[in-house]
Write an enzyme that holds these catalytic residues in place. Structure first.
Site, PDB file in Angstrom:
ATOM      1  N   GLU A  94       0.830  -1.202   0.000  1.00 26.57           N
ATOM      2  CA  GLU A  94       0.000   0.000   0.000  1.00 26.57           C
ATOM      3  C   GLU A  94       0.863   1.250   0.000  1.00 26.57           C
ATOM      4  OE1 GLU A  94      -2.990  -0.075   3.104  1.00 26.57           O
ATOM      5  OE2 GLU A  94      -2.857  -2.255   3.159  1.00 26.57           O
ATOM      6  N   LYS A 116       2.394   2.909  -2.279  1.00 29.79           N
ATOM      7  CA  LYS A 116       3.581   2.993  -3.114  1.00 29.79           C
ATOM      8  C   LYS A 116       3.242   3.310  -4.564  1.00 29.79           C
ATOM      9  CE  LYS A 116       6.246  -0.019  -0.106  1.00 29.79           C
ATOM     10  NZ  LYS A 116       6.877   1.109   0.555  1.00 29.79           N
ATOM     11  N   ALA A 163      -6.645  -1.083  -6.548  1.00 29.45           N
ATOM     12  CA  ALA A 163      -7.241  -1.689  -7.738  1.00 29.45           C
ATOM     13  C   ALA A 163      -7.110  -3.204  -7.699  1.00 29.45           C
ATOM     14  CB  ALA A 163      -6.579  -1.140  -9.001  1.00 29.45           C
ATOM     15  N   ASP A 203      -5.830   1.833 -13.688  1.00 28.42           N
ATOM     16  CA  ASP A 203      -5.368   0.897 -12.670  1.00 28.42           C
ATOM     17  C   ASP A 203      -6.177  -0.383 -12.715  1.00 28.42           C
ATOM     18  OD1 ASP A 203      -3.819   3.034 -12.020  1.00 28.42           O
ATOM     19  OD2 ASP A 203      -4.767   3.435 -10.087  1.00 28.42           O
TER      20      ASP A 203
END
Length: 910
Positions: free
Chosen positions: A547, A549, A555, A598
């Site tokens: 998470e 990053k 998604a 995404d």
């Protein structure tokens, strides 16, 4: 146990630039201190130069339990609960007799009644004004309230379990919570259950805890002695060291020569870059290791296993001891060891074609099977299992079908934030993926946590319910489990609730707002596909996509969950439709203004190729195979990215404001005969006076030359939301709002997608026009397009210090090679996704030279950030549509457990 620089550290990343210098100054002031006396359960406090750990400083009880019960007029056999919530008056809470188990009494420590407050129920009593709180806590079976150092230390000292409520946005809380959990004294209650008065299951669970704090509790005496020593003998300390330079290294250390002592602000930067506010990789746990810093130095870069990884490894070892000879037991959290694992745990009923190339899926199936292993024996250490693993044990019935899906994260190669403006985007699916397991439960077979049973009894009877467990929640400081009754997703007329109502429901509890990514799929399927959900549902989410990053962790969760739920309910979805529905989850239920790239990359990506997508609204083009001489990597900057943050939403709204202004200008030019009529279309129906959206509503359809000649100078550099709304009305974007007091960078935010689309089309042509006659020239042109894209992000305000530094290091590698008359190993780099931190994508030559150059960049970045070991994303994997789904049953279910074990423990056990 905390310092204010850490408490305020979020200001360093949240866009509140005016507060940053204040935070650095606090750290510098702390660096002048002679000594830090550090308490158990402490936060990272890197600014201090000398640290001494001391025992709990705690108030001890003065009376026996019998004396306290006599003072309160209670029978010795009664169970007593102490309710302590910051001295707030009892009338603030909806206290009812049924909040407590039968035979219990609750003593309320409060500031007294307010006028008009209802009287307390008969099993509640107000503590006397002169009552000594440690006496009440020590005499109680358990305590219920919010976490703070005082209450936690007194519960540990007295051996009294604490039923606690999370304190959101309170940086001190995760460490105190972990201190409770490490010593078996903590039981978490969700905000909803606390406010509704569903206390009884949690109190009963807390009453079963039998572990005691083993450390000393004479901190007061130890601290007093240390203070006397300091006052008598301490010498003056040297002055504070210099502030860091803009690039993150200490001034005078730009070339990495030498390693001067780090000032308080530099050490604070270390904590920010790889500390609590960042999501560290390799399963390193944010609150698992409370002692992150010793005497101000960062800990070893060697990854620390998370509590979940440790527990799964222990389960795997127990299983291995009983496995047949020659059967390999896999690592539980990712990379398999040795040859492919045979599915000895499962009967595969459907799917499985992609398993040979998705080794992580085989590992997930093994992890799933471990949930059916026996529980730790009574009397085991209190930290033997983390909360998420305990909650997951009761999710599934092992004699029925389980649906498993997989969706990867993505590396944004080109296109980024231009997707919402209709640009062409190029995305690479990552090797890291999210796995989801789903099972339906007919009402007669549904198993619930005890607090859910209590809630449904209060509502009048059984209802289909949703239970979700998220592995890795503790690392991200989230509540590990979520539950709700599915009828709560229905409106008064029996239809699905509105998206706005669903968003408000999930945002009501910040610690569990992540459930919107999961339960939001139910809302979207109900509203868009007419789906109904008559059965209960269990969902397990286990994601290796980190998470924060910028690699689309959200998604991946959305796509995997949506596909699993659709399969479980017989809803046929194409890959494109799957992605579009998931975008609705993020936009309308979660409330994040992302584009569609995404979800499309996670759903439709192909291993070894870039997904090409024309976002008007979502038209996939043939995949782009990467030439063998080219390699792409992602480097995590350590700066936490948030697509829901202020900066991304501001830039997106500003782009649509620019589209609206340009459309009006185009209409005027066309009316004057100075410009051909705009593309066919019409104004929004509710605003007929508005102009037809330019470019069909997509900025990417405006040529850069046309923008420069006709529109760029007419756009304001900045415009407040109030001024825009007064002159132009709406901005034609349903995913964002124009806020009156916000200043929007209209010109630069509008220019970015126009030029970015042109850059991406050139990038796409270079990769698809056949073998390059000069690979070096091709790589150089591709790299330059990436550098241009990165610079454009920064002009929009979506850059960050860490990502700029990584891109500069890649430039330096290329420049050094050219200066030596050699072919560069690295050619380009850019920030990815929504910007403002996250990951940098790097383009280089395939082979050992490129890998070695990348390693030098990572090492140089670590040197400049105080030791941050960046995660490198390498490789790719198929998207969710190519993977499909697995329908499985346990091949050899174990014999039924005793009836006492069949009744699920409350989520309070977490």
């Amino acid at each position: 146990n905390f310092s204010w620089d850490f408490v305020y550290s979020e200001y360093l990343m949240s866009g509140n630039a005016q507060f940053r210098s204040m935070v650095w100054q606090i750290a510098e002031d702390y660096a002048c201190a002679d000594l830090l006396l550090r308490l158990p359960g402490h936060c990272p406090m890197p600014a201090f130069r000398e640290v001494v750990d001391v025992p709990l400083v705690v108030r001890h009880s003065r009376k026996t339990r019998e004396q306290v019960f006599g003072d309160l007029g209670l029978h010795p056999e009664q169970k007593l609960c102490c309710f302590l919530y910051g001295g707030q008056p009892p009338g603030r809470w909806a206290l009812r007799a049924e909040c407590l188990p039968p035979g219990w009494t609750c003593v309320v420590c409060a500031g007294g009644d307010r006028p008009g407050d209802a009287p307390l129920p008969p099993n509640f009593l107000l503590a006397p004004a002169d009552a000594y709180t440690p006496d009440l806590i020590a005499a109680s079976t358990c305590m219920i309230g919010k976490i703070g150092y005082g209450s936690v230390s007194e519960c540990l000292c007295a051996g009294t379990p604490m039923v606690f409520l999370r304190r959101d946005y309170f940086n001190e809380e995760p460490f105190l919570r972990r201190l409770l959990q490490l010593h078996g004294r903590g039981v978490e209650i969700r905000r909803r259950d606390f406010l509704e008065g569903t206390w009884a299951p949690f109190l009963l669970q807390a009453a079963t805890l039998r572990f005691c704090y083993p450390g000393p509790t004479n901190g007061g005496e130890v601290v007093a002695q240390r203070l006397e020593e300091v006052a008598a003998t301490r010498q003056a300390t040297p002055p504070a060291e210099p502030l860091p330079s803009k690039g993150g290294a200490v001034a005078g250390d730009e070339n990495g020569a030498g390693k001067p002592a780090r000032a308080g602000s530099v050490r604070l930067r270390d904590a920010i870059v790889w500390g609590y506010m960042m999501h560290r990789h390799n399963e390193r746990d944010k609150v698992e290791v409370p002692d992150w810093y010793t005497r101000g130095l960062p800990p070893s870069a060697v990854p620390q296993p998370s509590a979940l990884a440790r527990d799964l490894a222990e389960l795997s070892q127990r299983s291995a001891s009983s496995a047949e000879p020659g059967v390999r037991m896999p690592s539980p959290c990712g990379t398999p060891r040795g040859p492919p694992l045979q599915l000895e745990h499962w009967r595969l009923l459907e799917g499985g074609e992609a398993l040979p190339v998705c080794r992580d899926s085989v590992e997930f199936l093994h992890t799933l099977a471990l949930l059916d292993e026996p529980r730790p024996p009574d009397g085991a250490a209190p930290s033997a299992e983390v909360p998420e693993l305990r909650a997951a044990r009761g999710l599934f019935r092992w004699d029925d079908d389980v649906i498993v899906t997989r969706a990867p994260g993505r590396l944004d190669v080109m296109g980024g934030i231009a997707d919402y403006s209709g640009a062409l985007v190029l995305q690479q699916p990552l090797a890291e993926a999210c796995h989801v397991a789903v099972q339906r439960h007919p009402l007669g077979k549904q198993r619930l946590w005890r607090h859910m049973e209590a809630r449904q009894q209060r509502k009048g009877g059984p209802q289909p319910a949703l239970r979700v467990v998220s592995f890795g929640a503790d690392r991200a400081n989230r509540g590990p489990a979520f539950d709700m009754d599915l009828p709560e997703l229905l409106a008064a007329d029996g239809g699905p609730i509105a998206y706005a109502d669903a968003r408000a429901y999930f945002h009501a509890d910040p610690a569990h707002s992540w459930a919107a990514y999961v339960a939001g799929a139910l809302v979207v399927l109900m509203r868009e596909k007419g789906a109904t959900f008559p059965d209960g549902l269990s969902v397990l989410v286990h994601s290796a996509v980190p998470e924060g990053k910028g690699v689309s962790s959200s998604a991946a969760v959305e796509v995997a969950v949506m596909q699993a739920l659709a399969v479980a309910h017989g809803i046929a979805l194409t890959g494109r439709e799957l992605a579009m529905l998931c975008q609705k989850v993020e936009n309308h239920v979660v409330g994040a203004p992302c584009g569609v790239m995404d979800q499309m990359a996670s759903a439709l990506g192909e291993a070894g190729s870039l997904m090409a997508l024309r976002c008007q609204p979502a038209e996939p083009l043939p995949p782009v195979a990467l030439p063998p001489h080219l390699r792409l990597w992602g480097i995590d900057s350590g700066i936490r990215h948030s697509v829901g943050g202020l900066d991304f939403g501001t830039v997106r709204a500003a782009a649509f404001m620019g589209l609206r202004i340009m459309s009006g200008a185009a209409a005027k030019l066309a009316a004057q005969g100075s410009l051909c009529a705009p593309a066919k279309g019409r104004a929004p129906a509710d605003e007929p006076h508005n102009p037809v959206p330019l470019g069909g509503g997509y900025l990417a359809n405006v040529a850069p030359s046309e923008f420069a000649q006709l529109y760029e100078d007419a756009l304001p550099a900045a415009l407040t939301g109030c001024d825009f709304t007064a002159e132009y009305g709406r901005h034609w974007d349903a995913a964002t709002q124009v806020r009156e007091g916000t200043s929007y960078p209209v010109r630069r935010a509008t220019a970015h997608p126009i030029h970015e689309d042109c850059r991406v089309r050139h990038f796409h042509r270079l990769l698809t026009s056949g073998p390059a006659p000069d690979a070096g020239e091709q790589l150089a042109l591709l790299g330059e397009l990436m550098f241009q894209s990165h610079a454009s992000y920064g002009r929009c305000g979506l850059g960050s210090e860490g990502t700029d530094r990584l891109v500069a290091l890649v430039r330096a590698e290329a420049a050094a090679a050219r200066a030596a008359l050699a072919e560069p190993p690295l050619y380009g780099a850019k920030i990815t996704g929504g910007g403002s931190g996250g990951t940098v994508v790097v383009l280089g030559r395939a082979g050992p030279e490129g890998e070695a150059a990348l390693a030098r960049v990572v090492a140089a970045y670590a040197e400049g950030t105080g030791g941050y070991s960046a995660q490198v994303f390498s490789g790719s994997s198929p998207g969710a549509a190519r993977f499909g789904h697995l329908r499985l049953q346990r091949s050899a279910p174990p014999p039924p457990r005793p009836s006492s074990d069949a009744s699920l423990s409350s989520m309070a056990s977490m």
